[in-house]
Design an enzyme around this catalytic site. Structure first.
Site, PDB file in Angstrom:
ATOM      1  N   GLY A 113      -0.695  10.771   0.595  1.00  0.00           N
ATOM      2  CA  GLY A 113      -0.116   9.697   1.392  1.00  0.00           C
ATOM      3  C   GLY A 113       1.168   9.397   0.807  1.00  0.00           C
ATOM      4  O   GLY A 113       1.898  10.521   0.361  1.00  0.00           O
ATOM      5  N   SER A 114       1.560   8.264   0.808  1.00  0.00           N
ATOM      6  CA  SER A 114       3.095   8.057   0.817  1.00  0.00           C
ATOM      7  C   SER A 114       3.431   8.376  -0.742  1.00  0.00           C
ATOM      8  O   SER A 114       4.672   8.383  -1.033  1.00  0.00           O
ATOM      9  CB  SER A 114       3.160   6.516   0.738  1.00  0.00           C
ATOM     10  OG  SER A 114       2.706   6.160   2.197  1.00  0.00           O
TER      11      SER A 114
END
Lengths: 635, 367
Positions: free
Chosen positions: A320-321
């Site tokens: 993810g981020s």
């Protein structure tokens, strides 16, 4: 016939014949002696010889203990009894007898018969272990059936004991009987029934931990009673192994996880020492040390939450981020963007005819115009979509690789997974189609095929925050391994120098994530200089898809935090599977960092949060250890 | 009439039979233990085989050297000096099996005390031949002999090796007797030894009884009598016909040193009374042919040398066999030609070579 007289008459001629007769008499005496023994008393001695039995009783060498960095005992041994079966007279081991023994000891008669059958090729005086961790009843059974079952023996052994039960189980591993494959592979090193490390540290450093069993060759009488010892080979106990793990941090991490599924890794980025490594849910390795039964094994193995897996090194999930840090470094290092490069985020963006939403789109608004700092603090997807598109997949993959993703970190644990950093070459090889340009957009924010382990993320963030210096994560001290003639890899860092400007921009961004009301605000601790990056990933890796089949497909929550924000001493990677949002992961990292500063820099640490720590069922035994003195040993 | 000199073929055959049988028995006695300790069941057989080959070559070579060559003082005294140097030097080697008996040369070990036996025999034969007219002269005969023997024996005792020391004394006594030492000396020595002998014999008898008392398993089987008892069990359980080659149980961990000092116990267990008696008979043949060579030899030196060597070979065998059934308490004497032990085998074969050469001079006398 000519007879020659001695030339020298002084030589007394009678003496040599006399000697001859004298010796002849001795011959006769000897013959009589042998006749008496071998013919007259033959029966008596035959009886005695039949009574002459030896047994080789093993003296089990205790395994070395596993200690934390301050010498606190993580894994210990406890005295126990094993029941041995001698097979010096195989003809007497009739099925009825075996059945009686099996019934008395509460073991499966068929399994016992099979075991006896399998040990046919072992030397006869070598008894086999038929029951470990004998109970008091078993001991009483053996003692009271000496006449009936003289083949049985008891030996005292040091059995593996995990005093904290499920504590750090995935990391420490467990022990079990050596498998027939291992025996075949290693030649004569092991015998059936030997205990070896099966997973984790127990397996990785089995050669240090396991000692060399000794042996006592004893004479036994017809009742199986020991009459004395013929020879003894002393056992060589295994060596104690000290780990880089800090017990207090490990406890803090486990408690902070509160039983949630996931993993925590704490690293010292200055040398790669692993300070804590948690994988949840966990299991009790003691059950393996004492012959786990098939049902329990199946249960553990088929548990959808995979308690036997060390998720810190084996869970391969989309970051993810957190991956945005890679994208940011790639953008800055390639000169594609400047820290003041801005993008307008309306909440979505269109690339290659596809609309990609920002995570903020759930609120139907975007982040507005953001520069790099704001983009990291707010974790703006649109910004990094744009940077990713500008940098391109090849350079993204290049930087991801050199920042430590997509390959094993080389931690000293068995079964580490490499994760995956997709490249056009990989896609072509694997799926036989061209790289879709749109995949670059997903990869830029850590989605798509990107997969990392919690350890890799800690390694990556720690390395970036240290300016591009990557130390191989490790759990055993190199100089101690050298003492035991092991050849651990050198502890030289892998350098991938980053421009000071790059490091500073990314560092400040991650500081903002925690301290400027960013996505990781819940990791903020007053008085501590914590930075970090959140991640919320939608994708469940193929390997774990089964484990999610009945659970919700809630997002995996990530947080990788470190402190201090410049020249970090500790980096903590937290994965909460199906945690929903990264905000659940951030406080866990904060707790571990707090515990670290409470221990190492008590002057900087805020007062210990006593009220907030959740009490976890079945863990009361751990409580006394928290904050215990360094030299103390586990109760 | 000049006749071709022929060695005694019976003697030669008897020795060869013992060496070959010895190789078989060394393997039988040591195979299991060798594979456990050294990973190869041929460990001892291989080494003994090398020594046997060397020894037989040496024997054949020595057999062709005229025994009178050994009478040379320029050989005897330097050899004695070398022996003493070796006996002192061996004391400086690291302990092995709790004693300082061996020099280690790669896989082969050499025991200088084995060299001592044959050299003392040659020295006695030489010196008693020189003093054949005054054997009973204390100052000029007995004192020098006693000094040489005493020094050698003391050095060997220090190793410590009681068995070899006693063997040397036995051989010396036999040679002195043959050379005509007055019987009163023997009577005196015996009288002096009576208290000692009494203790030894009494102890042996006492122990023997105690060992037989072990029929009750409650008594202590692993005490001092353990080894002795195990040897008796090996011999006794052999019966008349024996358990068969390789079938003995006692050599497996019960018998101490089954391939060396107690190999005769293994022979007795595996071949029974028949086998034990046959080995005894072969030694009797060596005694017969050896003393026949002594009687037939025309010169004093040769006679004494033959007596000494025969007693060296046969006497050791008798002592070893007595030890195996507990008639004598001493340990440390191998069974010549059969026991495992390289230097012992080599030296015994060299001694046999000398004896065979003497036998060539036994001219036409039928014993």
């Amino acid at each position: 016939m000519e007879v020659r007289f001695p030339e020298e008459p002084r030589f007394p001629a009678w003496k040599i014949p006399f000697l001859q007769y004298l010796v002849a008499v001795v011959f006769v005496i000897l013959l009589a002696g042998y006749w008496r023994l071998q013919v007259t008393h033959h029966e008596e001695y035959l009886q005695l010889s039949e009574r002459n039995r030896t047994r080789d009783l093993p003296i089990i060498a205790p395994r070395g203990r596993i200690l934390d960095r301050d010498g606190r005992v993580l894994v210990d041994n406890l005295p126990a009894f094993s029941v041995l079966l001698s097979r010096d007279d195989p003809a007497k081991l009739i099925p009825e007898k075996l059945e009686g023994i099996a019934r008395g000891l509460g073991i499966d008669p068929q399994a016992l018969e099979q075991q006896v059958d399998q040990s046919k090729n072992l030397p006869r005086f070598q008894p086999i272990v038929i029951k470990k961790s004998a109970t008091m009843q078993d001991v009483a059974f053996v003692e009271s059936h000496r006449t009936e079952y003289p083949e049985l023996d008891l030996i005292q052994v040091q059995e593996r004991f995990y005093p904290k039960h499920d504590f750090a189980a995935a990391l420490l591993g467990y022990v079990g009987d050596v498998s027939p494959e291992t025996i075949a592979r290693t030649g004569k090193r092991y015998r059936p029934g030997d205990v070896v490390g099966k997973t984790g540290i127990e397996r990785e450093y089995n050669s240090i931990l396991s000692g060399q069993d000794g042996m006592r060759r004893v004479v036994v009488n017809s009742r199986g009673e020991e009459m004395g010892t013929l020879s003894t080979i002393d056992p060589k106990p295994g060596h104690d192994l000290r780990l880089t793990i800090d017990l207090n941090l490990q406890l803090a991490a486990e408690q902070a996880m509160g039983g949630r599924e996931g993993a925590v890794v704490a690293l010292d980025p200055r040398d790669g020492q692993v300070l804590a490594m948690v994988s949840q849910p966990t299991f009790d390795p003691n059950e393996f040390a004492h012959h786990i039964d098939l049902k329990e094994w199946r249960q553990l193995n088929s548990d959808p939450e995979k308690p036997l897996m060390n998720k810190a090194i084996q869970a391969q999930l989309a970051p993810g981020s957190v991956f945005k840090i890679v994208t940011a470094v790639a953008g800055l290092e390639t000169g594609t963007i400047h820290p003041n490069y801005t993008v307008n985020c309306p909440g979505y963006a269109t690339f290659y005819g596809h609309t990609y939403h920002d995570w903020s789109w759930v609120h139907h608004r975007g982040h507005g115009v953001v520069d790099l700092h704001r983009a990291i603090v707010q974790s703006c997807d649109v910004y990094f979509y744009t940077v990713g598109k500008l940098v391109g997949i090849d350079k993204l993959a290049y930087f991801a690789k050199h920042l430590g993703l997509g390959s094993k970190t080389g931690v000293d644990l068995p079964g580490e997974e490499p994760g995956l950093m997709p490249t056009p070459e990989w896609v072509e090889k694997r799926f036989r189609h061209k790289w879709y340009a749109g995949e670059t957009i997903s990869v830029a924010i850590g989605q798509g095929a990107v997969a990392v382990t919690p350890l890799q993320l800690a390694y990556m963030i720690g390395g970036v925050a240290s300016g591009g210096v990557f130390y191989r994560p490790h759990l055993a001290f190199r100089d101690e391994l050298l003492k035991w003639d092991l050849d651990p890899p050198a502890n030289d860092p892998r350098d991938f120098p980053l421009a000071p400007g790059t490091v500073e921009a990314v560092d400040r961004g991650m500081w903002g994530v925690v301290n400027e009301g960013g996505t990781g605000a819940r990791a903020r601790v007053a008085g501590l200089d914590i930075a970090g990056k959140t991640g919320t990933a939608q994708v469940v890796s193929v390997a774990l898809q089964h484990s999610a089949h009945n659970a919700n497909y809630k997002n995996n929550a990530w947080f990788v935090g470190y402190a201090p924000s410049t020249h970090p001493e500790i980096v903590v990677s937290v994965l909460v599977m199906h945690g929903g949002h990264s905000t659940v992961a951030a406080p866990i990292a904060a707790d571990v960092i707090k515990a670290y500063f409470a221990e190492r820099h008590p002057e900087q640490a805020p007062p210990a949060p006593t009220s907030r720590q959740p009490e976890i069922a079945g863990r009361t035994s751990r409580q006394p250890i928290v904050g215990a003195e360094k030299a103390s040993v586990f109760p | 009439m000049a006749r071709k000199l022929e060695s005694d073929l019976i003697l030669f055959g008897a020795i060869l039979v013992l060496v070959i049988f010895g190789l078989v028995m060394v393997f039988s006695a040591s195979a299991v233990m060798a594979s456990e300790r050294y990973g190869s069941s041929y460990y001892f057989l291989l080494r003994q085989g090398i020594w046997a080959a060397l020894g037989i070559l040496a024997m054949v070579a020595v057999m062709n050297i005229d025994y009178r060559q050994w009478r040379n003082p320029r050989f005897i005294f330097p050899a004695l000096a070398l022996l003493w140097i070796l006996l002192v030097a061996v004391y400086l080697t690291p302990r092995w099996h709790e004693t300082h008996r061996w020099f280690h040369m790669g896989p082969l070990n050499f025991q200088p005390s084995e060299l001592a036996k044959i050299l003392i025999v040659i020295f006695f034969a030489y010196f008693l031949d020189r003093r054949r007219n005054s054997v009973n002269d204390i100052r000029h005969t007995l004192l020098p002999l006693g000094l040489v023997t005493g020094l050698t024996v003391v050095l060997i005792l220090k190793e410590p090796d009681l068995g070899t020391s006693l063997a040397i004394c036995l051989i010396c006594a036999a040679m002195l007797f043959a050379a005509g030492l007055h019987l009163r000396y023997f009577a005196g020595a015996t009288a002096a030894a009576v208290p000692l002998l009494y203790v030894v014999i009494f102890h042996v008898a006492y122990r023997h009884n105690r060992l037989l008392g072990f029929l009750h398993p409650e008594s202590d089987p692993l005490g001092k009598g353990f080894q002795m008892l195990q040897s008796l069990i090996a011999v006794g359980s052999g019966g008349i016909l024996g358990a068969g080659l390789m079938e003995g149980h006692q050599k497996l961990f019960f018998l101490p040193e089954p391939q060396t000092d107690f190999i005769y116990a293994v022979i007795s267990e595996e071949w029974g009374f028949i086998g034990a008696a046959l080995v005894l008979v072969v030694f009797a043949v060596i005694l017969w042919r050896g003393l026949r060579a002594a009687i037939c030899c025309s010169d004093h030196f040769g006679k004494l040398l033959a007596v000494g060597i025969t007693v060296l070979l046969v006497g050791q065998a008798l002592v070893n066999m007595s030890v195996v059934i507990g008639l004598l308490p001493t340990k440390g004497i191998p069974l010549p030609f059969i026991s495992y032990g390289g230097s012992s085998l080599l030296m015994n074969l060299i001694a046999a070579g000398v004896l065979l050469n003497i036998s060539q001079h036994a001219t036409g006398v039928v014993f």
